[in-house]
Structure formats: structure tokens, C-alpha cells
Design a protein around this motif. Structure first.
Motif, PDB file in Angstrom:
ATOM      1  N   VAL A  76      33.276  47.291  53.542  1.00  0.00           N
ATOM      2  CA  VAL A  76      32.934  47.494  52.482  1.00  0.00           C
ATOM      3  C   VAL A  76      32.547  49.063  52.151  1.00  0.00           C
ATOM      4  CG1 VAL A  76      30.432  47.500  51.235  1.00  0.00           C
ATOM      5  CG2 VAL A  76      31.422  45.401  51.998  1.00  0.00           C
ATOM      6  N   PHE A  77      32.303  49.782  53.243  1.00  0.00           N
ATOM      7  CA  PHE A  77      32.116  51.267  53.179  1.00  0.00           C
ATOM      8  C   PHE A  77      33.679  51.874  52.664  1.00  0.00           C
ATOM      9  CE2 PHE A  77      33.327  55.251  55.384  1.00  0.00           C
ATOM     10  CZ  PHE A  77      32.136  55.963  55.017  1.00  0.00           C
ATOM     11  N   LEU A  78      34.749  51.290  53.263  1.00  0.00           N
ATOM     12  CA  LEU A  78      35.982  51.815  52.964  1.00  0.00           C
ATOM     13  C   LEU A  78      36.335  51.509  51.531  1.00  0.00           C
ATOM     14  CD1 LEU A  78      37.949  51.008  56.312  1.00  0.00           C
ATOM     15  CD2 LEU A  78      37.285  53.413  55.603  1.00  0.00           C
ATOM     16  N   ILE A  79      36.030  50.269  51.134  1.00  0.00           N
ATOM     17  CA  ILE A  79      36.234  49.987  49.509  1.00  0.00           C
ATOM     18  C   ILE A  79      35.499  50.895  48.772  1.00  0.00           C
ATOM     19  CG2 ILE A  79      35.930  48.127  48.042  1.00  0.00           C
ATOM     20  CD1 ILE A  79      36.691  46.141  50.065  1.00  0.00           C
ATOM     21  N   GLU A  80      34.265  50.912  49.028  1.00  0.00           N
ATOM     22  CA  GLU A  80      33.335  52.003  48.120  1.00  0.00           C
ATOM     23  C   GLU A  80      33.885  53.458  48.194  1.00  0.00           C
ATOM     24  OE1 GLU A  80      29.484  51.701  50.020  1.00  0.00           O
ATOM     25  OE2 GLU A  80      28.873  49.503  48.732  1.00  0.00           O
ATOM     26  N   ASP A  95      36.819  57.538  45.266  1.00  0.00           N
ATOM     27  CA  ASP A  95      38.087  58.458  45.162  1.00  0.00           C
ATOM     28  C   ASP A  95      38.708  58.016  43.825  1.00  0.00           C
ATOM     29  OD1 ASP A  95      37.335  59.846  47.417  1.00  0.00           O
ATOM     30  OD2 ASP A  95      38.906  58.598  48.427  1.00  0.00           O
ATOM     31  N   HIS A  96      39.088  56.987  43.523  1.00  0.00           N
ATOM     32  CA  HIS A  96      39.715  56.367  42.350  1.00  0.00           C
ATOM     33  C   HIS A  96      38.843  56.735  41.127  1.00  0.00           C
ATOM     34  CE1 HIS A  96      40.617  53.771  38.883  1.00  0.00           C
ATOM     35  NE2 HIS A  96      41.964  53.646  39.573  1.00  0.00           N
ATOM     36  N   SER A  97      37.715  56.977  41.013  1.00  0.00           N
ATOM     37  CA  SER A  97      36.757  57.510  40.052  1.00  0.00           C
ATOM     38  C   SER A  97      37.100  58.870  39.844  1.00  0.00           C
ATOM     39  CB  SER A  97      35.326  57.150  40.123  1.00  0.00           C
ATOM     40  OG  SER A  97      35.040  55.689  40.038  1.00  0.00           O
ATOM     41  N   LEU A 120      41.370  48.844  40.804  1.00  0.00           N
ATOM     42  CA  LEU A 120      40.134  48.897  40.814  1.00  0.00           C
ATOM     43  C   LEU A 120      39.200  47.676  40.652  1.00  0.00           C
ATOM     44  CD1 LEU A 120      37.652  51.061  41.149  1.00  0.00           C
ATOM     45  CD2 LEU A 120      38.010  51.270  38.409  1.00  0.00           C
ATOM     46  N   ASP A 121      39.903  46.812  39.833  1.00  0.00           N
ATOM     47  CA  ASP A 121      39.264  45.542  39.525  1.00  0.00           C
ATOM     48  C   ASP A 121      39.076  44.380  40.985  1.00  0.00           C
ATOM     49  OD1 ASP A 121      38.500  46.066  37.002  1.00  0.00           O
ATOM     50  OD2 ASP A 121      40.086  45.074  36.173  1.00  0.00           O
ATOM     51  N   ASN A 122      40.344  44.899  41.464  1.00  0.00           N
ATOM     52  CA  ASN A 122      40.435  43.812  42.814  1.00  0.00           C
ATOM     53  C   ASN A 122      39.663  44.621  43.921  1.00  0.00           C
ATOM     54  OD1 ASN A 122      42.457  42.315  41.669  1.00  0.00           O
ATOM     55  ND2 ASN A 122      44.102  43.599  42.799  1.00  0.00           N
ATOM     56  N   VAL A 152      36.582  45.996  43.369  1.00  0.00           N
ATOM     57  CA  VAL A 152      35.155  45.799  43.014  1.00  0.00           C
ATOM     58  C   VAL A 152      35.233  44.328  43.584  1.00  0.00           C
ATOM     59  CG1 VAL A 152      33.775  45.607  41.043  1.00  0.00           C
ATOM     60  CG2 VAL A 152      35.033  47.457  41.144  1.00  0.00           C
ATOM     61  N   GLU A 153      35.917  43.497  42.982  1.00  0.00           N
ATOM     62  CA  GLU A 153      35.672  42.034  43.436  1.00  0.00           C
ATOM     63  C   GLU A 153      35.654  41.797  44.988  1.00  0.00           C
ATOM     64  OE1 GLU A 153      35.394  37.882  43.287  1.00  0.00           O
ATOM     65  OE2 GLU A 153      34.971  39.506  41.786  1.00  0.00           O
ATOM     66  N   ALA A 154      36.570  42.263  45.580  1.00  0.00           N
ATOM     67  CA  ALA A 154      36.694  42.341  47.049  1.00  0.00           C
ATOM     68  C   ALA A 154      35.297  42.813  47.831  1.00  0.00           C
ATOM     69  CB  ALA A 154      37.802  43.293  47.673  1.00  0.00           C
ATOM     70  N   LYS A 155      34.735  43.553  47.058  1.00  0.00           N
ATOM     71  CA  LYS A 155      33.473  44.268  47.665  1.00  0.00           C
ATOM     72  C   LYS A 155      32.346  43.013  47.309  1.00  0.00           C
ATOM     73  CE  LYS A 155      29.852  47.780  47.046  1.00  0.00           C
ATOM     74  NZ  LYS A 155      28.900  47.101  47.106  1.00  0.00           N
ATOM     75  N   ARG A 156      32.372  42.578  46.368  1.00  0.00           N
ATOM     76  CA  ARG A 156      31.442  41.666  45.758  1.00  0.00           C
ATOM     77  C   ARG A 156      31.569  40.556  46.874  1.00  0.00           C
ATOM     78  NH1 ARG A 156      30.481  37.284  42.962  1.00  0.00           N
ATOM     79  NH2 ARG A 156      32.778  36.760  42.454  1.00  0.00           N
ATOM     80  N   GLN A 157      32.690  39.976  46.953  1.00  0.00           N
ATOM     81  CA  GLN A 157      32.856  38.973  47.890  1.00  0.00           C
ATOM     82  C   GLN A 157      32.521  39.134  49.525  1.00  0.00           C
ATOM     83  OE1 GLN A 157      33.764  35.754  47.407  1.00  0.00           O
ATOM     84  NE2 GLN A 157      33.984  36.569  44.975  1.00  0.00           N
TER      85      GLN A 157
END
Length: 71
Positions: A56-60, A65-67, A5-7, A9-14
Motif C-alpha cells: 500500500v505504501f509503494l502504491i500510494e 508520483d503520477h499526480s 492510475l485506476d488500477n 487505486v483499485e489495487a490499494k482499495r483491495q
């Protein structure tokens, strides 16, 4: 699972940061005196923006889903 999850979130930020920079690049190139001279660079940047926005859409979606699965 928290590391994943942290990865995400960081990937989305980047990706969000890169999208912002690419959009600014497109604005700059389109604002040049002869934007047709930069047509291929503009097209490349726009295609990259589309690809990164899809990512970004797929990461979100994965984060959502993880949440849902964590509850």
C-alpha cells in the motif's frame, strides 16, 4: 496513463480491505481461549499484514508520483 492510475487505486482499495480483514482475524485468534494454539496462524496473518502495508505504501507513492508528473 489513466488506466494505470485506476488500477493502482483499485489495487490499494483491495489491499486495504484485505488488511482490515486480516487484522480482525488476528484479533479473533488472539481472543480465543488458548491463543498459543493459533500462534502460527497469527504469525502468518501478521506477516501478511506487514507485506500488504508495504505494498500500500509503494502504491500510494506511485499514485503521488503520477499526480506530480501529470501537472
Amino acid at each position: 496513463m489513466e488506466i494505470i492510475l485506476d488500477n493502482l487505486v483499485e489495487a490499494k482499495r483491495q489491499l486495504d480491505s484485505t488488511i482490515h480483514k486480516l487484522k480482525e482475524t488476528v484479533k479473533t485468534l488472539e481472543g480465543k481461549e488458548n491463543p498459543n494454539r493459533y500462534k502460527s496462524q497469527i504469525t502468518l496473518a501478521q506477516r501478511r499484514i506487514e507485506a500488504f502495508e508495504l505494498s500500500v505504501f509503494l502504491i500510494e507513492r506511485e499514485i503521488r508520483d503520477h499526480s506530480k508528473n501529470s501537472k
